[in-house]
Design an enzyme around this catalytic site. Structure first.
Site, PDB file in Angstrom:
ATOM      1  N   ASN A  22     -32.720 150.388   8.786  1.00  0.00           N
ATOM      2  CA  ASN A  22     -31.631 150.413   9.715  1.00  0.00           C
ATOM      3  C   ASN A  22     -30.763 151.606   9.599  1.00  0.00           C
ATOM      4  O   ASN A  22     -30.484 152.339  10.488  1.00  0.00           O
ATOM      5  CB  ASN A  22     -30.627 149.230   9.606  1.00  0.00           C
ATOM      6  CG  ASN A  22     -30.183 149.216   8.004  1.00  0.00           C
ATOM      7  OD1 ASN A  22     -30.935 149.007   7.320  1.00  0.00           O
ATOM      8  ND2 ASN A  22     -28.760 149.409   7.800  1.00  0.00           N
ATOM      9  N   GLN A  56     -34.439 145.786  12.798  1.00  0.00           N
ATOM     10  CA  GLN A  56     -34.783 146.920  13.646  1.00  0.00           C
ATOM     11  C   GLN A  56     -35.871 147.377  14.340  1.00  0.00           C
ATOM     12  O   GLN A  56     -36.094 148.307  15.097  1.00  0.00           O
ATOM     13  CB  GLN A  56     -34.309 148.054  12.543  1.00  0.00           C
ATOM     14  CG  GLN A  56     -32.926 148.249  12.010  1.00  0.00           C
ATOM     15  CD  GLN A  56     -31.911 148.545  12.957  1.00  0.00           C
ATOM     16  OE1 GLN A  56     -32.289 149.450  13.882  1.00  0.00           O
ATOM     17  NE2 GLN A  56     -30.696 148.207  12.953  1.00  0.00           N
ATOM     18  N   HIS A  72     -29.605 141.132  19.661  1.00  0.00           N
ATOM     19  CA  HIS A  72     -28.792 142.097  20.137  1.00  0.00           C
ATOM     20  C   HIS A  72     -29.277 143.593  19.826  1.00  0.00           C
ATOM     21  O   HIS A  72     -28.713 144.625  20.271  1.00  0.00           O
ATOM     22  CB  HIS A  72     -27.256 142.205  19.550  1.00  0.00           C
ATOM     23  CG  HIS A  72     -27.149 142.395  18.224  1.00  0.00           C
ATOM     24  ND1 HIS A  72     -26.458 143.666  17.879  1.00  0.00           N
ATOM     25  CD2 HIS A  72     -27.178 141.621  17.153  1.00  0.00           C
ATOM     26  CE1 HIS A  72     -26.366 143.661  16.432  1.00  0.00           C
ATOM     27  NE2 HIS A  72     -26.855 142.426  16.248  1.00  0.00           N
ATOM     28  N   CYS A 116     -16.146 152.137   3.487  1.00  0.00           N
ATOM     29  CA  CYS A 116     -14.801 152.367   2.720  1.00  0.00           C
ATOM     30  C   CYS A 116     -14.495 151.398   1.721  1.00  0.00           C
ATOM     31  O   CYS A 116     -13.944 150.367   2.239  1.00  0.00           O
ATOM     32  CB  CYS A 116     -13.808 152.893   3.649  1.00  0.00           C
ATOM     33  SG  CYS A 116     -12.424 154.003   3.195  1.00  0.00           S
TER      34      CYS A 116
END
Ligand code: PLP
Length: 389
Positions: free
Chosen positions: A148, A176, A198, A323
């Site tokens: 991906n 993917q 999606h 993060c």
């Protein structure tokens, strides 16, 4: 808006919405009910299963509907381990999506052992490493078909030859890849394949898993008898219809789109590498890379800062960094490819889809180059580099 993040998700095609609408309005029935209108919903699910099976060269009874890629990946790993008589050893790779990687970490806590195969500088797994990792305890091999972040397409047929020889089921996360490159589960030789609507113009929250007939796998949850007692829960009828419509359209356009989107990819790679200094392409080139994937490291730039800069100018792209605890964690995929922290944190992914054109490359380049220059001019690292030159 300049949308260059089709690997994250794709816009739903108008024809897909059209196909779904009747099952969100008039035909709201539970497909398990016995009355006539509900049986129409059941028939529509069966038709969708046929379409999806045909697109993958599978049998309809080998297709199971799930809520998406994450559920299919969880099911493959947990379901095969639960049903395994062989042992509790799993082989996967260092570059998998978290939908596999974190499931494997979880399974380690439950007493499984996991081998994480390394990848080379382009993201490829060496088949010899796979063969060497197999033990009499190995219950499952799971290797993603296309990455991906960097778009590397693995030589799945080679892995399948090895797993077949040892009688071990082979799962592939093809989230993917499906809808973007030709997929033939028979030729590929996989036992399970995960997909998600999606990522190819379908709705979110619906996916499927191909499970080859005879594969030993337990259900992920208990409850109703839907999906031949393999996936309890009332079916997402509209989602299933939408997924089948989206896959059918993607496959019908694949031959043309593969070439068109690959040309966009190669043009953007060329434009960036030729016009912006201190950049490098991450991953493989040509047909061994997903047609829509561009992943570039920009030296002396934080990918996150560049991403925000592009966002302020209406451009959507992505980084693989996460993060965590206030610090920027470099992408585990780029680290697995052998990049250092600086190059990994300076990486950006642009991913093309059905709606992108060459015009988008011109627009992107007009904002990308000045943005990189601006950020570099603020970078003490770049300053030191220039002084030392
Ligand atoms: N696997 C890969 C390779 C993905 O790229 C993604 C989504 O980004 C997933 C799994 C998860 O799929 P879903 O969003 O349908 O849960």
């Amino acid at each position: 808006m300049l949308y260059l993040d089709n690997a994250a998700t794709t816009p739903m095609r108008p024809k897909v919405l059209e196909a779904m609408l009747p099952y969100l309005t008039d035909n709201f029935y539970n497909p398990s009910s016995v009355y006539t209108p509900a049986r129409k919903a059941r028939a529509a699910i069966d038709d969708a299963r046929l379409v999806i099976a045909k697109c993958l060269n599978a049998r309809p009874d080998e297709i199971f509907f799930t809520s998406g890629g994450t559920e299919s990946d969880n099911w493959a790993i947990k379901g095969v381990i639960e049903a395994s008589k062989r042992g509790r050893h799993i082989i996967t790779t260092e570059a998998e999506h978290h939908g596999i990687l974190y499931v494997c970490k979880h399974m380690e806590k439950k007493g499984c052992t996991v081998t994480y195969l390394p990848v080379d500088a382009e993201g490829f797994v060496n088949p010899n490493d796979l063969e060497a990792a197999i033990t009499p305890e190995t219950a499952l091999v799971s290797i993603m078909l296309a990455n991906n972040e960097v778009g590397t397409i693995q030589p799945m047929e080679e892995f399948a030859k090895i797993t077949k020889k040892h009688g071990i089921p082979l799962h592939t996360d093809a989230v993917q890849a499906v809808g973007h490159i030709p997929i033939n589960v028979e030729e590929m030789g996989v036992d399970m394949l995960a997909l998600s609507a999606h990522k190819f113009g379908g709705p979110k929250g619906i996916g499927a898993m191909y499970v080859k007939k005879g594969t030993k796998i337990s259900p992920l949850f208990q409850g109703g008898a839907q999906e031949r007692s393999n996936r309890a829960g009332t079916e997402n009828v509209a989602g299933i219809i939408g997924m089948a419509a989206a896959l059918e359209i993607s496959i019908s356009e694949l031959a043309i789109e593969f070439t068109r989107v690959s040309l966009l990819r190669d043009k953007l790679i060329r434009e960036i590498l030729e016009n912006i200094p201190y950049t490098r392409l991450n991953g493989a080139t040509g047909e061994r890379r997903l047609p829509g994937n561009v992943n570039i490291s920009f030296r002396f730039v934080e990918g996150e800062s560049l991403l925000l800069h592009l966002d302020m100018q209406g451009c959507c792209a992505s980084t693989g960094s996460a993060c965590s605890s206030g610090a920027l964690e470099p992408s585990h995929v780029l680290m697995a490819l052998g990049l250092g922290h600086e190059l990994a944190n300076g990486a950006l992914r642009f991913s093309f889809g059905a709606e992108n054109t060459e015009d988008d490359i011109t627009k992107l380049m007009s904002i990308l180059k000045p943005s990189v220059e601006k950020l570099r001019n603020l970078s003490p690292l770049y300053d030191d580099f220039l002084k030392e030159k």
